[in-house]
Design an enzyme around this catalytic site. Structure first.
Site, PDB file in Angstrom:
ATOM      1  N   THR A 117       0.828  -1.206   0.000  1.00  0.00           N
ATOM      2  CA  THR A 117       0.000   0.000   0.000  1.00  0.00           C
ATOM      3  C   THR A 117       0.863   1.257   0.000  1.00  0.00           C
ATOM      4  O   THR A 117       0.607   2.213  -0.751  1.00  0.00           O
ATOM      5  CB  THR A 117      -0.932   0.020   1.226  1.00  0.00           C
ATOM      6  OG1 THR A 117      -1.754  -1.152   1.219  1.00  0.00           O
ATOM      7  CG2 THR A 117      -1.819   1.245   1.223  1.00  0.00           C
ATOM      8  N   TRP A 158       2.632   1.607  -3.364  1.00  0.00           N
ATOM      9  CA  TRP A 158       1.708   2.017  -4.427  1.00  0.00           C
ATOM     10  C   TRP A 158       1.661   3.530  -4.554  1.00  0.00           C
ATOM     11  O   TRP A 158       1.528   4.069  -5.652  1.00  0.00           O
ATOM     12  CB  TRP A 158       0.312   1.485  -4.130  1.00  0.00           C
ATOM     13  CG  TRP A 158      -0.735   1.915  -5.135  1.00  0.00           C
ATOM     14  CD1 TRP A 158      -1.073   1.266  -6.286  1.00  0.00           C
ATOM     15  CD2 TRP A 158      -1.562   3.085  -5.069  1.00  0.00           C
ATOM     16  NE1 TRP A 158      -2.060   1.962  -6.949  1.00  0.00           N
ATOM     17  CE2 TRP A 158      -2.384   3.079  -6.229  1.00  0.00           C
ATOM     18  CE3 TRP A 158      -1.695   4.125  -4.168  1.00  0.00           C
ATOM     19  CZ2 TRP A 158      -3.322   4.082  -6.483  1.00  0.00           C
ATOM     20  CZ3 TRP A 158      -2.631   5.121  -4.419  1.00  0.00           C
ATOM     21  CH2 TRP A 158      -3.429   5.088  -5.571  1.00  0.00           C
ATOM     22  N   HIS A 159       1.806   4.234  -3.438  1.00  0.00           N
ATOM     23  CA  HIS A 159       1.665   5.683  -3.444  1.00  0.00           C
ATOM     24  C   HIS A 159       2.839   6.393  -4.097  1.00  0.00           C
ATOM     25  O   HIS A 159       2.702   7.563  -4.470  1.00  0.00           O
ATOM     26  CB  HIS A 159       1.456   6.202  -2.022  1.00  0.00           C
ATOM     27  CG  HIS A 159       0.061   6.025  -1.522  1.00  0.00           C
ATOM     28  ND1 HIS A 159      -0.383   4.854  -0.954  1.00  0.00           N
ATOM     29  CD2 HIS A 159      -1.010   6.864  -1.522  1.00  0.00           C
ATOM     30  CE1 HIS A 159      -1.653   4.979  -0.617  1.00  0.00           C
ATOM     31  NE2 HIS A 159      -2.064   6.184  -0.958  1.00  0.00           N
ATOM     32  N   GLY A 160       3.964   5.755  -4.229  1.00  0.00           N
ATOM     33  CA  GLY A 160       5.058   6.442  -4.895  1.00  0.00           C
ATOM     34  C   GLY A 160       6.384   5.732  -4.746  1.00  0.00           C
ATOM     35  O   GLY A 160       6.584   4.913  -3.846  1.00  0.00           O
ATOM     36  N   PHE A 200       0.572   9.902  -8.015  1.00  0.00           N
ATOM     37  CA  PHE A 200       0.412   8.466  -7.814  1.00  0.00           C
ATOM     38  C   PHE A 200      -0.190   7.777  -9.021  1.00  0.00           C
ATOM     39  O   PHE A 200      -0.283   6.572  -9.058  1.00  0.00           O
ATOM     40  CB  PHE A 200      -0.448   8.205  -6.572  1.00  0.00           C
ATOM     41  CG  PHE A 200      -0.062   9.080  -5.406  1.00  0.00           C
ATOM     42  CD1 PHE A 200       1.262   9.221  -5.046  1.00  0.00           C
ATOM     43  CD2 PHE A 200      -1.012   9.775  -4.696  1.00  0.00           C
ATOM     44  CE1 PHE A 200       1.635  10.029  -3.986  1.00  0.00           C
ATOM     45  CE2 PHE A 200      -0.668  10.568  -3.631  1.00  0.00           C
ATOM     46  CZ  PHE A 200       0.664  10.705  -3.275  1.00  0.00           C
TER      47      PHE A 200
END
Length: 497
Positions: free
Chosen positions: A312, A315-317, A497
């Protein structure tokens, strides 16, 4: 092109709505033509900002179309690898190679790739589609246009919500647009636009201005900046999600809600049931549960939580602060699950529940959990914001009174003296007066806090509420447009993102 731009509001959207409903009037039974028109409009929408990367999205659509049609176990594995490698290459290759070079003292060339807008969102939608086909939850779509529209439909293309195919499968094949739906969609879009332009944009000025000058800021202002950023990121993404949901309603689609008043959460667990709901559900259904979820032993359950939140965060960066941020929440959730929630249950069930002492103790413990959760969420947003660890360390030291910023002292004094600093410290007032252009935006914290609470539904109940809602929508739209005309500052956090 972003939803909160004058080009989108006054050119793109009217043209698309006009063309779409003109086609419906001339060919009322030809849903294929309306889908084709929306597909072409979506390609133009994406090409406005990403003219080259549009071909990547088309490759993703074509490949996943055939993966689903010809699926067996081997093809399924290939499809998963294709989508993950596709995402890893364009979003994470530079990060992975630069870290490999650092660890092993190599000198591999780091590719300079600009991040394709929305790649995380449309890749996750494609993944959910091929996985659900493999699980036999849905039949593979034989019409490539229908699948293409699902993946690249412009309202949810670049920032979600992450819509699963099963959620709009019927609407892709048969939907009923209506005047009521059109008006409801417009009102929802305007609400989202106002949240983005009036609240998020102004709070961004305060948060950015203070954090960019954190070494000279009083401690209290740094905490105010943290609150501003927490509210900014909420109304930034909530507003954009609302605009997407409203646009979907205009064209007859029902997208899932992405937020449910997350800052009203009673715990960290509750927060993640309310924040970016479609992403949380995606990781739950496609990572956490396949790993075994909570139907395993304690050690494996902890492992499942850590892996899910590692992904998680990543996934954001492509930055270590996002990885650290994900693991930070994993640790908090594990602590809640195995210590704090059990402590609450012990307090609740100890002796007779009718005893006033036990009931009072339980309420006090629950209130403490709510308050400490909000603080930990606020702290988490600071980790989320700064991708430079050395800068993050300096900011945190300054916030807790260990830095060199104005008004710094020991941590306990810093936290306890925020109010007194505002009232008594001339340096605070001097800083405010010298940076009035930035600090004046702090006032938007008040309406932001009010509208982060579930008051909206209570205000607009019944027919009288609908009249007020229409009038308020007109006022909010007018203010939003005036602000967009007057300012060029219109950032959107989730483009990263």
């Amino acid at each position: 092109m972003v939803f909160s731009s004058l080009y989108f509001i006054f050119i793109f959207l009217p043209v698309v709505c006009g063309g779409y409903f003109l086609i419906k009037c001339i060919f009322p039974q030809k849903l294929f033509l309306r889908n084709l028109f929306l597909f072409i409009a979506s390609l133009f929408f994406y090409a406005w900002g990403e003219p080259l990367y549009i071909f990547l999205m088309l490759v993703s659509i074509i490949c996943n179309y055939f993966f689903a049609l010809k699926q067996n176990k081997a093809i399924f594995i290939i499809s998963i690898c294709f989508n993950l490698i596709f995402l890893l290459f364009f979003k994470y290759s530079g990060f992975l190679i630069s870290n490999f070079n650092y660890l092993f003292k190599t000198d591999f060339m780091v590719p300079k790739l600009s991040l394709p807008i929305g790649i995380s969102f449309y890749t996750f939608q494609a993944l959910s589609y091929v996985i659900d086909v493999h699980r036999k939850k849905i039949e593979p779509q034989k019409n490539i246009l229908t699948l293409a529209l699902y993946i690249c439909l412009f309202p949810q293309l670049i920032a979600g919500p992450i819509v699963r195919y099963i959620e709009i499968e019927k609407e892709l094949k048969e939907r009923c647009e209506s005047f009521d739906g059109f008006i409801e969609g417009l009102k929802t879009f305007i609400l989202g636009l106002a949240c983005k332009v009036i609240l998020a944009n102004n709070l961004a000025v305060a948060a950015d201005g203070i954090f960019d000058n954190f070494e000279q800021c009083p401690v209290s202002l740094l905490w105010i900046a943290a609150i501003s950023y927490a509210l900014q990121i909420y109304f930034d993404f909530y507003g954009y999600s609302k605009m997407a949901i409203g646009l979907g309603k205009i064209f007859g689609f029902s997208f899932p809600d992405n937020f449910n008043y997350p800052y009203c959460a009673s715990s960290i667990t509750d927060f993640w049931r309310r924040w970016h709901i479609t992403l949380s559900v995606w990781f739950r259904d496609y990572v956490y549960i396949p790993l075994g979820g909570n139907r395993v032993g304690v050690v494996r359950h902890i492992f499942n939580i850590l892996i899910t939140w590692l992904f998680t965060g990543f996934w954001h960066g492509a930055s270590w602060n996002f990885v650290f941020w994900g693991l930070y929440y994993a640790v908090l959730l594990i602590f809640e699950k195995y210590i704090w929630f059990r402590l609450l249950d012990a307090i609740k069930n100890k002796g007779s529940w009718n005893g006033k002492l036990n009931k009072s103790a339980y309420k006090s413990a629950a209130l403490f959990l709510r308050v400490i959760s909000l603080f930990l969420i606020l702290f988490g947003w600071i980790i989320f914001r700064f991708d430079d660890f050395s800068l993050l360390k300096k900011v945190l030291c300054a916030m807790f009174g260990f830095g060199t910023g104005a008004g710094s002292g020991v941590a306990s004094e810093a936290l306890a003296g925020v109010v007194s600093e505002v009232c008594e410290n001339p340096g605070f007032l001097q800083y405010i007066s010298e940076h009035a252009d930035v600090c004046s935006k702090i006032i938007f914290i008040i309406p932001a806090i009010v509208f982060s609470l579930p008051l909206y539904k209570k205000i607009f109940n019944g027919q009288r509420g609908k009249v007020i809602e229409l009038a308020l929508s007109f006022v909010l739209f007018s203010i939003s447009i005036c602000l967009l005309i007057a300012s060029t500052y219109n950032p959107f956090i989730y483009f990263r993102f």
